[in-house]
Enzyme design. Structure first.
Site, PDB file in Angstrom:
ATOM      1  CG  ASP A 133     -37.078 -13.087 -78.330  1.00 16.68           C
ATOM      2  OD1 ASP A 133     -35.963 -13.456 -77.927  1.00 16.68           O
ATOM      3  OD2 ASP A 133     -37.461 -11.912 -78.249  1.00 16.68           O
TER       4      ASP A 133
ATOM      5  N   GLY B  38     -34.728 -16.953 -64.060  1.00 17.83           N
ATOM      6  CA  GLY B  38     -34.998 -15.568 -64.454  1.00 17.83           C
ATOM      7  C   GLY B  38     -35.809 -14.805 -63.422  1.00 17.83           C
TER       8      GLY B  38
ATOM      9  CE  LYS C 161     -42.047 -20.616 -65.903  1.00 15.29           C
ATOM     10  NZ  LYS C 161     -40.615 -20.362 -65.924  1.00 15.29           N
TER      11      LYS C 161
ATOM     12  CG  HIS D  48     -44.329 -16.638 -70.916  1.00 18.21           C
ATOM     13  ND1 HIS D  48     -44.238 -17.248 -69.688  1.00 18.21           N
ATOM     14  CD2 HIS D  48     -43.036 -16.372 -71.271  1.00 18.21           C
ATOM     15  CE1 HIS D  48     -42.970 -17.326 -69.310  1.00 18.21           C
ATOM     16  NE2 HIS D  48     -42.225 -16.804 -70.266  1.00 18.21           N
TER      17      HIS D  48
END
Ligand code: IMP
Length: 197
Positions: free
Chosen positions: A69, A151, A173, A178
């Site tokens: 998530d 996004g 990236k 994250h």
């Protein structure tokens, strides 16, 4: 060992397999094991939502299941959109629409700090749970820049690289993102866990 990915996103399947195959682990899709469930993301933290998804698919399949998530947390918006990143502004908006809304909501903000967060959780049928978190810190640009990614990538600016996520190659990236960091931390925890089995 086989893990089921609690997601319908084929890109995530490829990304997870690329890293976890190094441990001899195969990640398969819900469809591969005959599971098709939509888990409502009712949690208020990334940890809760990734646990909800992994737990539901583990119970439906009887196999260890993994979920992630993620979202963008903006300082000037008190952490919003956060766990609501995919739904920011309501169902009617697409990625560019959500990005525009974010820039509008930041008009006049005196700080532009932000972070992307990703939490990966794996639930095992015996009740064991492994979870890892990754963060990437940056700022929100004043206008979208770059064509890559998805996004909020065009407005997530990395000051050290002087580029937005959308201006980086997928490899660049992944090295700092994250999700890349969460996945690396998860891989290390899983490796330790498997040694105890
Ligand atoms: P989920 O992890 O698939 O639930 O994604 C949550 C939402 O956070 C996505 O729909 C994007 O809006 C945002 N998001 C998560 N990771 C990224 C990223 O790497 N780049 C841009 N947006 C992201």
């Amino acid at each position: 060992m086989e893990l089921v990915l609690a997601s319908k996103n084929p890109k995530k399947l490829v990304e997870l397999n690329a890293i976890l195959s190094q441990l001899g682990i195969r990640v398969c899709s819900e469809a591969d094991v005959g599971v098709d469930i939509d888990v409502e993301e009712t949690g208020t933290t990334f940890e809760e939502n990734s646990l909800l998804k992994a737990d539901a698919v583990m119970k439906a399949s009887g196999l260890p299941a993994i979920a992630d998530d993620s979202g963008l947390c903006v300082d000037a918006l008190q952490g919003a959109p956060g766990v609501y990143s995919a739904r920011y502004g309501g169902e009617g908006l697409d990625d560019p629409g959500r990005t525009r809304l974010l820039l509008e909501n930041m008009r006049g903000a005196d700080t532009r700090g932000a972070k992307f967060v990703s939490v990966i959780t794996c639930c095992f049928p015996n009740g064991d749970v492994i979870s890892a978190r990754g963060e990437c810190h940056g700022t929100i640009s004043f206008a979208p820049m770059g064509e890559g990614g998805f996004g909020y990538d065009p407005v997530f600016f990395i000051p050290e690289l002087k580029k937005t996520f959308a201006q980086l190659s997928p490899e660049e990236k992944n090295a700092i993102s994250h999700r890349g960091r969460a996945l690396q931390a998860f891989k290390e925890k899983l490796e330790e866990y498997l040694k105890t089995k």
